[in-house]
Scaffold this motif. Structure first.
Motif, PDB file in Angstrom:
ATOM      1  N   ASP A 437       3.680  60.862  39.900  1.00  0.00           N
ATOM      2  CA  ASP A 437       2.941  60.164  40.868  1.00  0.00           C
ATOM      3  C   ASP A 437       1.936  59.381  40.279  1.00  0.00           C
ATOM      4  O   ASP A 437       2.113  58.937  39.326  1.00  0.00           O
ATOM      5  N   ASN A 438       1.024  58.582  41.314  1.00  0.00           N
ATOM      6  CA  ASN A 438       0.248  57.672  40.991  1.00  0.00           C
ATOM      7  C   ASN A 438      -0.874  58.183  39.757  1.00  0.00           C
ATOM      8  O   ASN A 438      -1.539  57.528  39.238  1.00  0.00           O
ATOM      9  N   ILE A 489      11.667  56.519  50.461  1.00  0.00           N
ATOM     10  CA  ILE A 489      12.053  56.072  49.458  1.00  0.00           C
ATOM     11  C   ILE A 489      11.010  55.584  48.358  1.00  0.00           C
ATOM     12  O   ILE A 489      10.114  54.504  49.154  1.00  0.00           O
ATOM     13  N   VAL A 490      10.526  56.270  47.406  1.00  0.00           N
ATOM     14  CA  VAL A 490       9.469  55.971  46.602  1.00  0.00           C
ATOM     15  C   VAL A 490       9.665  55.267  45.461  1.00  0.00           C
ATOM     16  O   VAL A 490       8.735  54.845  44.595  1.00  0.00           O
ATOM     17  N   VAL A 508       6.251  56.575  40.690  1.00  0.00           N
ATOM     18  CA  VAL A 508       6.693  56.253  42.118  1.00  0.00           C
ATOM     19  C   VAL A 508       5.406  56.154  42.924  1.00  0.00           C
ATOM     20  O   VAL A 508       4.432  56.619  42.614  1.00  0.00           O
ATOM     21  N   ALA A 509       5.890  55.427  44.082  1.00  0.00           N
ATOM     22  CA  ALA A 509       4.772  55.360  44.951  1.00  0.00           C
ATOM     23  C   ALA A 509       4.545  56.805  45.804  1.00  0.00           C
ATOM     24  O   ALA A 509       4.725  56.882  47.317  1.00  0.00           O
ATOM     25  N   VAL A 510       3.828  57.535  45.300  1.00  0.00           N
ATOM     26  CA  VAL A 510       3.366  59.014  45.772  1.00  0.00           C
ATOM     27  C   VAL A 510       2.012  59.068  45.194  1.00  0.00           C
ATOM     28  O   VAL A 510       1.712  58.891  44.111  1.00  0.00           O
ATOM     29  N   LEU A 556       1.390  62.211  49.145  1.00  0.00           N
ATOM     30  CA  LEU A 556       1.937  61.472  50.285  1.00  0.00           C
ATOM     31  C   LEU A 556       2.840  60.298  49.846  1.00  0.00           C
ATOM     32  O   LEU A 556       2.009  59.707  48.854  1.00  0.00           O
ATOM     33  N   PRO A 557       4.088  60.082  50.188  1.00  0.00           N
ATOM     34  CA  PRO A 557       4.664  58.891  50.085  1.00  0.00           C
ATOM     35  C   PRO A 557       3.726  57.803  50.743  1.00  0.00           C
ATOM     36  O   PRO A 557       3.102  57.910  51.653  1.00  0.00           O
ATOM     37  N   SER A 558       4.197  56.435  50.152  1.00  0.00           N
ATOM     38  CA  SER A 558       3.659  55.301  50.883  1.00  0.00           C
ATOM     39  C   SER A 558       4.194  55.033  51.921  1.00  0.00           C
ATOM     40  O   SER A 558       5.654  55.211  52.174  1.00  0.00           O
TER      41      SER A 558
END
Length: 864
Positions: A437-438, A489-490, A508-510, A556-558
């Motif tokens: 994740d981020n 889709i992340v 990924v965008a999480v 959370l995903p974006s």
């Protein structure tokens, strides 16, 4: 013509006819190699057939409705068609026959060209077209999204053409041993009297060429072309001095559809010299058995003898060309065109080669089984130990290449100087894709779709607890990754370039999004529930409960989300289409809710704190909250704004009820109906009495409200309002006298009050005590003893003849003895004697004075 008859006819033709004329003669009507560059995509066209009897595609699946690439117009293959008629939800299924001997890669948009008709009143019927993968022992799998097309009018009694394109392209591989099912239906579900026809093949003298166009990327392939000695040993160098200058020109063909797909057409060969000119040409024939089974073979070996005595010394290329039944871009191009497959190898005339063994290994030294190796233009495939064998003349062989899974993984220059063994390392790796994740923390349970550098898709993978998806023995190159987490889709680009073993971290965008729930005053709200739902898919992403600081977070995903906050089972905030991560990220997203911190202070009638009071807060909707006051009489709660009814219990008794309107954070003082009962215990004289056991009992509940033992001071009981019975008991000993007394008094406690309990039987007068009686008894006993002693003394003197002294005898008594009948008298001297219960000095006869207790009222008593 039924299929079985067609097969028998074809086999008969092959057996009784010259094989060469049937497969390659100019009179053959059918596929020709596609002229010019191949179109893209290259469509694989399969025709709809019927068999007079069902055939077995594999155990458990039989069908007489079949698909394959053989046209009904081909000699020996043509057969009768059929009109399938049905009503309502009319359905028909065709199966690719035979089952695939090799994997079939589909990568484009399928299209169906069929003929339908309809009789009746319902116009504009929609026809559906779906493709399924069907494997032994496994439920059919739908391949992509099907297609649909609608007829325009009542077609009448004859079939009219209908084109049904698929709604989305395919990108999948159908495994060997499986088949493809083409499913058609008219999509009707209601009752009507119309009938529908589905036409294909030869019907009443008319050919209805119904087909399904499959965009494929695997077709007929020349796996290997080589020269072999008559004993079958491959050679690359031909001896010009050989007594028998004959070799076999050999080619190995394979086709994912089976050998029927190409066996109708010729397999041609050409030998080119070093300048590229044609040195010789001809046609290859199937190796024994002369006629391999058409409908279950996967590949064949073709061969032809060749006398090379006419060739000069030097290098030559042996090339093979074959054609399958692909039928490019039907029906846009007239004619029946196949796809050309070719393969070439290099050989020499006049130079002796040496055996050269090549072992192909991956980056960790493991052998690669099934790798394609091309040396000197000659392709071959590694065996079980990763090894291939060549016969090469001394020299340098540039651009010796290795391919793995369709990707070049080695390109080197090979130098041969006699027999030798070579190990070729390759760019074949064991990558691990680590999804984070981020904050670079591993992301578990993420769906990862990996696209191979050759364009094929790996099966869906799911990350483990460390966020990893591992691949084994794959070629280096760019790998496309699509990561899906909670239906979002992340990650989709860029591709991950694999160039070595080990971890490849993909961020990924999480995000770790925190939420802070506060009151209007800014105070934190603990135990609030924050629920996050994907606004697009409706999928619940997370639900967290705030901590004592009013904060908590989740991954959370974006994307856009609906966020709701609940407090005490009531929604207190709602956000629609909230973009997360928030603009405040990484700071928490602050949510202000209409709740307030309220401190309740419970006090009694004299404003003293009340601990252990149970507060029940009830809203208008009936929900409630229970609080208990602490040792300071306080209880705190965070409440939703609005009206509340507050009921208070203390010692199990209701002591208060009030209405409360909460619209701010403050302190609420609850004065409870709790009073003080003061109990004083006195004795008969009114003095404080200790040792009294006092018990206060509620007459309403029957429970004991308090007990105490007096210590000479008032006893104080704190009690809820109500009716009580005060019971007091005293037991003890006073002046040797046992005393026991019980008192009861009813009290109605509506305010603080005092009562006095007087024990009249405690501390009686001395004469009423046992101690007084003991003293009297002792005095009597002493008097008796004295009297007896005097009598005894007198008798003793008389017996001895002694005379009384003059000091104790009067003159008259001495001269005149007493008369025998007279009795001595006792005289009581009454001087200073008390009137009652006094001790007097008594003289009895000639005895001395002795004390005596007077019990009468007279001051003189005669005692005999």
């Amino acid at each position: 013509m039924p299929w079985t008859f067609a097969v028998v006819l074809l086999l008969g033709l092959l057996l009784v006819s010259p094989v060469g004329s049937y497969f390659g003669g100019p009179a053959t009507v059918g596929a020709n190699p596609w002229p010019g560059p191949e179109p893209s995509p290259t469509n694989l066209t399969v025709f709809l057939h019927n068999s007079s009897a069902p055939v077995s595609l594999f155990p458990g699946l039989n069908s007489s409705l079949l698909l394959n690439t053989t046209s009904d117009t081909a000699p020996g293959i043509s057969g009768e068609g059929q009109v399938l008629v049905g009503a309502l939800n009319f359905q028909v299924n065709f199966y690719l026959w035979p089952a695939l001997p090799g994997a079939l890669v589909l990568n484009g948009t399928p299209t169906a060209h069929v003929f339908v008709n309809q009789t009746g009143s319902t116009l504009g019927v929609g026809w559906n077209f779906d493709l399924y993968q069907v494997c032994p022992g496994v439920a059919p799998v739908l391949l992509g999204s099907g297609g649909g097309a609608t007829t325009q009018s009542d077609e009448g009694s004859l079939g009219t053409t209908l084109t049904i394109p698929y709604t989305s392209p395919l990108n999948t591989t159908v495994p060997a041993g499986c088949t493809v099912e083409a499913h058609f239906d008219n999509g009707l579900s209601s009752s009507n009297s119309d009938h529908y026809g589905f036409w294909y093949g030869q019907v009443s003298g008319t050919y209805y060429q119904a087909t399904v166009s499959l965009p494929a990327s695997t077709y007929l392939n020349v796996d290997r072309s080589y020269l072999a000695l008559p004993n079958g040993t491959p050679v690359t160098t031909l001896n010009v001095s050989a007594l028998n200058p004959v070799v076999n020109l050999t080619a190995n063909l394979s086709d994912p559809l089976g050998n029927y797909d190409y066996q109708l057409w010729t397999v041609d060969w050409t030998i080119f010299n070093a300048t590229g000119r044609v040195a010789s040409a001809g046609t290859l024939l199937p190796v024994a058995p002369a006629v391999p089974p058409l409908w279950n073979g996967s590949g064949e070996t073709y061969s032809a003898p060749f006398n090379y005595s006419g060739l000069l010394r030097g290098e030559y290329s042996f090339c093979v060309n074959a054609t399958d039944n692909t039928y490019h871009n039907f029906p846009n191009v007239a004619g029946y065109f196949g796809r050309e497959a070719s393969g070439c190898s290099i050989f020499w005339v006049g130079s002796r080669p040496y055996p050269v063994s090549l072992t192909i290994v991956d980056s960790l030294g493991h052998p690669l089984v099934g790798a394609q190796v091309i040396v000197n233009g000659m392709p071959t495939v590694t065996g079980a130990n990763g090894t291939v064998q060549y016969f090469l003349s001394n020299g340098t062989y540039p651009s010796s290449r290795v391919f793995w899974e369709g990707i070049q993984v080695n390109n080197t220059t090979l130098t041969v100087s006699g027999p030798g063994n070579f190990t070729l390392g390759t760019a074949v790796y064991f990558p691990v894709f680590r999804i984070v994740d981020n904050l670079s923390l591993p992301l578990s349970d993420a769906f990862v779709y990996v696209v191979h550098p050759n364009g094929t898709h790996y099966p869906l993978a799911v990350t483990n607890s460390t966020g990893e998806v591992a691949l084994s023995q794959v070629p280096g190159g760019p790998y496309g990754l699509t990561v899906i987490w909670h239906d979002s889709i992340v990650y989709s680009s860029p591709p991950v370039l694999v160039q070595a073993n080990g971890n490849y971290t993909v961020q990924v965008a999480v995000y770790h999004q925190n939420f802070l729930v506060v009151e209007p005053s800014g105070l934190p709200v603990p135990l609030a529930s924050v629920v996050i739902v994907n606004a697009t898919t409706g999928v619940l992403i997370g639900a967290v409960t705030t901590n004592s600081s009013g904060e908590n977070g989740t991954l959370l995903p974006s994307g856009a989300f609906d966020v709701a906050v609940y407090w005490q089972n009531s929604e207190v905030a709602n956000y629609s289409l909230l973009r997360l991560p928030a603009t405040t990220y990484p700071a928490p997203f602050v949510i202000t809710v209409d709740v307030f911190s309220v401190t309740f202070l419970a006090v009694d009638s004299e404003h003293h704190p009340v601990a252990g009071a149970v507060l029940s807060l009830t809203t208008a909707t009936g929900s409630f909250l229970t609080l208990v006051t602490n040792g300071s009489g306080e209880a705190q709660a965070v409440l939703i704004g609005g009206a509340y009814q507050v009921s208070t219990l203390w010692d199990g008794v209701g002591v208060g009820q009030t209405s409360l309107q909460v619209n701010s954070s403050n302190q609420v003082t609850l004065t409870l109906a709790i009073y003080y009962l003061t109990v004083t215990t006195n004795d008969r004289a009114g003095a404080p009495l200790s040792g009294v056991f006092v018990q206060v009992t509620s007459t309403q509940t029957g429970t004991v409200a308090g007990t105490a033992i007096s210590e000479g001071s008032p006893m104080i009981f704190r009690l809820p309002a109500g009716n009580y019975l005060v019971n007091a008991s005293y037991s003890g000993t006073y002046e040797l006298t046992p005393v026991s007394q019980h008192l009861s008094q009813a009290v109605s406690l509506e305010q603080s009050q005092s009562i006095t309990l007087a024990f009249s039987q405690v501390n009686p007068s001395f004469t009423q005590t046992n101690e007084f009686l003991v003293l009297v008894g002792l005095a009597i006993l002493a008097l008796i003893v004295i009297v007896l002693a005097l009598l005894l003394l007198r008798r003793r003197k008389g017996r001895n003849g002694s005379k009384p002294s003059t000091s104790e005898t009067s003159p008259s008594a001495a001269s005149s003895p007493a008369t025998p009948t007279e009795e001595p008298k006792a005289e009581v001297r009454s001087r200073d004697l008390p009137a009652v219960n006094s001790v007097a000095m008594v003289r009895v006869g000639d005895l001395r004075w002795a004390p005596f207790v007077l019990s009468g009222a007279s001051s003189r008593t005669a005692v005999r």
